[in-house]
Design a protein around this motif. Structure first.
Motif, PDB file in Angstrom:
ATOM      1  N   ASP A 133      -4.224  -0.796   5.136  1.00 41.35           N
ATOM      2  CA  ASP A 133      -4.326   0.558   4.578  1.00 41.35           C
ATOM      3  C   ASP A 133      -4.610   1.572   5.674  1.00 41.35           C
ATOM      4  O   ASP A 133      -4.651   1.237   6.860  1.00 41.35           O
ATOM      5  CB  ASP A 133      -5.347   0.591   3.443  1.00 41.35           C
ATOM      6  CG  ASP A 133      -6.788   0.395   3.933  1.00 41.35           C
ATOM      7  OD1 ASP A 133      -7.013   0.387   5.173  1.00 41.35           O
ATOM      8  OD2 ASP A 133      -7.683   0.236   3.080  1.00 41.35           O
ATOM      9  N   ILE A 166       0.873  -1.186   0.000  1.00 39.92           N
ATOM     10  CA  ILE A 166       0.000   0.000   0.000  1.00 39.92           C
ATOM     11  C   ILE A 166       0.906   1.229   0.000  1.00 39.92           C
ATOM     12  O   ILE A 166       1.916   1.248   0.718  1.00 39.92           O
ATOM     13  CB  ILE A 166      -0.857   0.032   1.288  1.00 39.92           C
ATOM     14  CG1 ILE A 166      -1.701  -1.232   1.424  1.00 39.92           C
ATOM     15  CG2 ILE A 166      -1.696   1.297   1.380  1.00 39.92           C
ATOM     16  CD1 ILE A 166      -3.041  -1.204   0.765  1.00 39.92           C
ATOM     17  N   ILE A 222      -3.317   0.414  -3.922  1.00 41.37           N
ATOM     18  CA  ILE A 222      -2.944  -0.985  -3.673  1.00 41.37           C
ATOM     19  C   ILE A 222      -2.073  -1.482  -4.823  1.00 41.37           C
ATOM     20  O   ILE A 222      -2.462  -1.366  -5.994  1.00 41.37           O
ATOM     21  CB  ILE A 222      -4.222  -1.861  -3.556  1.00 41.37           C
ATOM     22  CG1 ILE A 222      -5.119  -1.329  -2.428  1.00 41.37           C
ATOM     23  CG2 ILE A 222      -3.867  -3.321  -3.325  1.00 41.37           C
ATOM     24  CD1 ILE A 222      -6.559  -1.812  -2.533  1.00 41.37           C
ATOM     25  N   SER A 255      -8.390   2.286  -3.727  1.00 38.88           N
ATOM     26  CA  SER A 255      -8.803   1.574  -2.502  1.00 38.88           C
ATOM     27  C   SER A 255     -10.116   0.818  -2.690  1.00 38.88           C
ATOM     28  O   SER A 255     -10.465  -0.034  -1.879  1.00 38.88           O
ATOM     29  CB  SER A 255      -8.936   2.564  -1.344  1.00 38.88           C
ATOM     30  OG  SER A 255      -9.873   3.558  -1.700  1.00 38.88           O
ATOM     31  N   ASN A 281      -2.899   5.395  -0.242  1.00 39.97           N
ATOM     32  CA  ASN A 281      -3.846   4.286  -0.037  1.00 39.97           C
ATOM     33  C   ASN A 281      -4.094   3.481  -1.301  1.00 39.97           C
ATOM     34  O   ASN A 281      -5.129   2.817  -1.431  1.00 39.97           O
ATOM     35  CB  ASN A 281      -5.187   4.780   0.508  1.00 39.97           C
ATOM     36  CG  ASN A 281      -5.587   4.033   1.766  1.00 39.97           C
ATOM     37  OD1 ASN A 281      -4.747   3.399   2.413  1.00 39.97           O
ATOM     38  ND2 ASN A 281      -6.857   4.094   2.106  1.00 39.97           N
TER      39      ASN A 281
END
Lengths: 319, 422
Positions: free
Chosen positions: A298, A71, A77, A90, A75
């Motif tokens: 996160d 992460i 991925i 996210s 935030n």
């Protein structure tokens, strides 16, 4: 009269034995269970009161295989897999796809948004546009880089093949090795029977490394001095099972440990002193035999579990 | 001191057990190659041949000594101590194996399956007691068989059962023998060993079921002396037959019976036959009619038994592993959440064809068909013999041991006031 009763009782007992033999031999159902099977079902169960997480979201990746998850500060991925990296927001929407040609086994993202990939025996740095920025030197022919973490100017890499942690500077210069067995400084050395060897930086800036063969977490200074460790070896839900676990871990925002295991696939939370706190995901939520459940947390303290068998990113939140 | 030692022993025992259980639970297995070479699986060495010869030697010496004690010395105390030795050696030291009772199955299997290599000790343990019995009566039962010895020790209050009850219950060993031979001949199972009531006691590791089985027999044995020997033991059937023709069998009195009746209730096994007076001897015509009736009855019973047996060959064969597998293939488990049986899993992993399994089962079924005919005929013969025995009157003037059922324990001898001059 008494003699008759004794004889009749004894004969009834004798005939009961004969009847038992007949019943046992001809009418008992054969036991269908495999007597040689190692039954794990009981070990898959845990205290339901500890299961305080629920799966709130899952999404597929476009990668054929998936190996690592990270992460960034925004935030977003990052998922590393076969010959590439895929970046999601996210909510699980794909933002970028990067073709790396080689297959990374581990991934981390630094504060500048650069992607650090552990590719077999070395680290490569890529940007989000799919451009390779750097390729660091090989760590050795037997190296397997299974985890990377960044803290300020330091980059840490876990090498499962040579059972050591490397500390680099930002430019890829090797500063020192951590975790080599040294009785003089009470460093026990890493026992890594399988290619799962994870490390992480806690929210308070400390380096934690899994010693899977010892079922323990070890906290090191950046110079390699062992500070503390805790271990939980157990087949029960409260501990880490088998030859070598946990396979992966991450830190929650309050520095609690989120751990994942192979063999008995489960994700759990531990306090900083190793006290078992909660179950995030039970073995029943994974395909039997799933390995490499990489983890990330996160900003919302959601736990992201990379499921390499179902090729899913699965997000768990507290109920 | 004893308590401390006991605690240390238990702690040690549990520590070893704990280490074992911990060692088992190493899952999942390591995946890296570490250069470690798995040691070869070591199998325990077979029992040294010398020790097998020692067993045979102990058996022969015991049979010889006991036969001498029974026939020549007529000494109950010595016979008792020999039975204690048999219990210690053949029971607890040799843990009930090899045993003459179970050797019936080894011999049967060796006859019907040429690929089975029967150990020499099994042959000797089967033959030697029979040979000694042919000469001296059931001296093996008296004090060499550990089964008899352990039951003899608990026969505190033996009750008389009466000849009818003895005769009816006495049929069970014949059926047991027939089934044991059938299952051994078809390579299905060694049922005598499966239902050995005392092996758990010999080996000090009886499961709960075995403990109850053996325990109940011993409790019954308090009131019905040697219940296993008399009403279950299949080897006892062979010894019974052989003993009837024994050359020198123990007698109650060493000389002429004086009809004092002191020995009348001395036998805990109801093996003393009373004198049958000749006041009302049957006329020749009645005897001839009875003989004709029996001559006709026995073949009819044998045929009827064989026919019934053949009708039952499928249920009898259902415990055979090959037949059971074929049945499971034909009728697979269909219940929800029920896993496939272990046998089916093993069959599938072996890569065999279904037709092969059916063919093997068919061969076994045919064997059972033939065997069930013979078994049924044998049981018919036993019932015929039982009826014949009840019908035919034997004339005796003295109290004599029944040569078939007498276990040569020498108890009755002590009751006889007639003594030979020393």
């Amino acid at each position: 009269m008494k003699q008759k009763i004794i004889i009749i009782s004894a004969i009834i007992l004798l005939l009961t034995l004969v009847a038992f033999m007949v019943k046992d031999f001809f009418f008992s159902k054969p036991d269908n269970t495999n007597p040689y099977k190692f039954e794990l079902d009981d070990l898959r169960k845990g205290d339901t009161a500890k299961a305080v997480f629920t799966e709130t979201l899952q999404f597929k990746t476009g990668l054929e295989e998936i190996h690592g998850i990270a992460i960034d500060l925004e935030n977003q991925i990052y998922v590393a897999g076969k010959e590439g990296v895929e970046i999601f927001n996210s909510a699980g929407k794909t933002l970028y796809k990067i073709n790396t040609r080689s297959t990374p086994q581990s991934i981390s993202v630094n504060g500048n948004g650069y992607i650090l990939l552990g590719i077999q025996d070395h680290i490569e740095i890529w940007n989000r546009d799919g451009k390779q920025i750097a390729r660091w030197n090989s760590c050795g022919p037997e190296a397997v880089i299974t985890s990377i973490a960044v803290q300020g100017n330091n980059v840490f890499a876990a090498d499962a093949g040579q059972k050591v942690v490397y500390r680099y500077d930002k430019q890829g210069k090797l500063l020192n090795k951590i975790g080599l067995k040294d009785p003089a400084t009470s460093v026990p050395g890493f026992i890594i029977p399988s290619p799962y060897f994870d490390l992480g930086i806690s929210k308070d800036g400390n380096l934690w490394v899994v010693n899977p063969g010892r079922h323990s977490f070890e906290k090191y200074t950046f110079d390699g001095a062992l500070l503390i460790s805790w271990s939980k070896a157990s087949m029960a839900m409260e501990g880490f099972c088998g030859c070598c676990n946990p396979s992966n871990f991450a830190f929650l925002n309050d520095s609690l440990f989120v751990t994942s295991e192979k063999g008995i696939e489960r994700v759990k939370i531990y306090n900083t002193d190793g006290t078992f706190m909660a179950i995030v995901a039970t073995p029943y939520q994974f395909e039997a035999g799933t390995k490499g459940l990489d983890l990330a947390v996160d900003k919302q303290n959601r736990i992201l579990v990379l499921d390499p068998v179902k090729k899913l990113i699965r997000i768990f939140q507290q109920k | 001191m004893k308590k401390t030692l006991a605690i240390v022993f238990l702690v040690f025992l549990f520590a070893v057990q704990f280490m074992n259980s911990y060692a088992i639970q190493r899952f999942p297995k390591p995946e890296f190659e570490s250069g470690y070479v798995q040691p070869e699986t070591l199998l325990p060495n077979p029992r040294a041949e010398m020790l097998a010869i020692l067993d045979i030697a102990v058996l022969i010496i015991s049979l010889s000594v006991v036969s001498w004690l029974v026939i020549k010395k007529r000494n109950r105390n010595a016979v008792f101590w020999m039975s204690v030795f048999a219990l210690a050696y053949f029971g607890f030291y040799r843990e009930g194996c090899v045993c003459s009772i179970g050797s019936i199955q080894n011999v049967t299997l060796a006859i019907f399956d040429t690929s089975y290599l029967i150990p020499l000790s099994a042959i000797i343990f089967f033959m030697a007691p029979l040979v000694y019995t042919a000469f001296f009566g059931r001296t093996f039962c008296a004090a060499v068989c550990p089964f008899g010895a352990i039951q003899d020790l608990v026969a505190f209050s033996p009750q008389k059962l009466g000849s009818r009850l003895n005769a009816v219950l006495g049929v069970i060993p014949y059926i047991y023998l027939g089934l044991a031979v059938l299952y051994a001949a078809t390579g299905t199972d060694f049922i005598i060993c499966r239902y050995d009531p005392f092996v758990g006691i010999w080996r000090l590791d009886a499961s709960f079921g075995m403990f109850i089985f053996g325990g109940i027999l011993l409790v019954v044995g308090i009131f019905i002396a040697r219940p296993y020997c008399r009403f279950l033991c299949p080897y006892g059937v062979l010894l019974n037959w052989t003993s009837r023709f024994s050359r020198k069998h123990i007698t109650i009195t060493p000389a002429e019976c004086i009809q004092c009746r002191l020995c009348e209730n001395s036998c805990p096994y109801d093996a003393i036959e009373m004198p049958v007076t000749t006041k009302n001897p049957e006329d020749k015509g009645t005897m001839a009619r009875k003989l004709i009736f029996i001559t006709i009855l026995i073949p009819i019973l044998m045929l009827a038994g064989g026919w019934v047996g053949s009708r039952l060959h499928e249920p009898l064969a259902s415990v055979n592993a090959k037949v059971r597998l074929a049945k499971q293939i034909l009728n697979p488990v269909t219940e929800k959440n029920q896993p496939e049986t272990f046998e089916i899993e093993a069959f599938k992993s072996a890569g065999k064809q279904q037709s092969q399994a059916f063919a093997e089962a068919s061969v076994v079924l045919h064997k059972f068909y033939i065997g069930s005919w013979i078994l049924g005929g044998f049981i018919g013969l036993v019932f015929g013999g039982l009826i014949a025995g009840r019908m035919m009157t034997k004339h005796r003037t003295d109290y004599t041991p029944n040569k078939g059922t007498c276990l040569s324990c020498v108890r009755c001898v002590d009751y006889c006031p007639v003594k030979l001059p020393k």
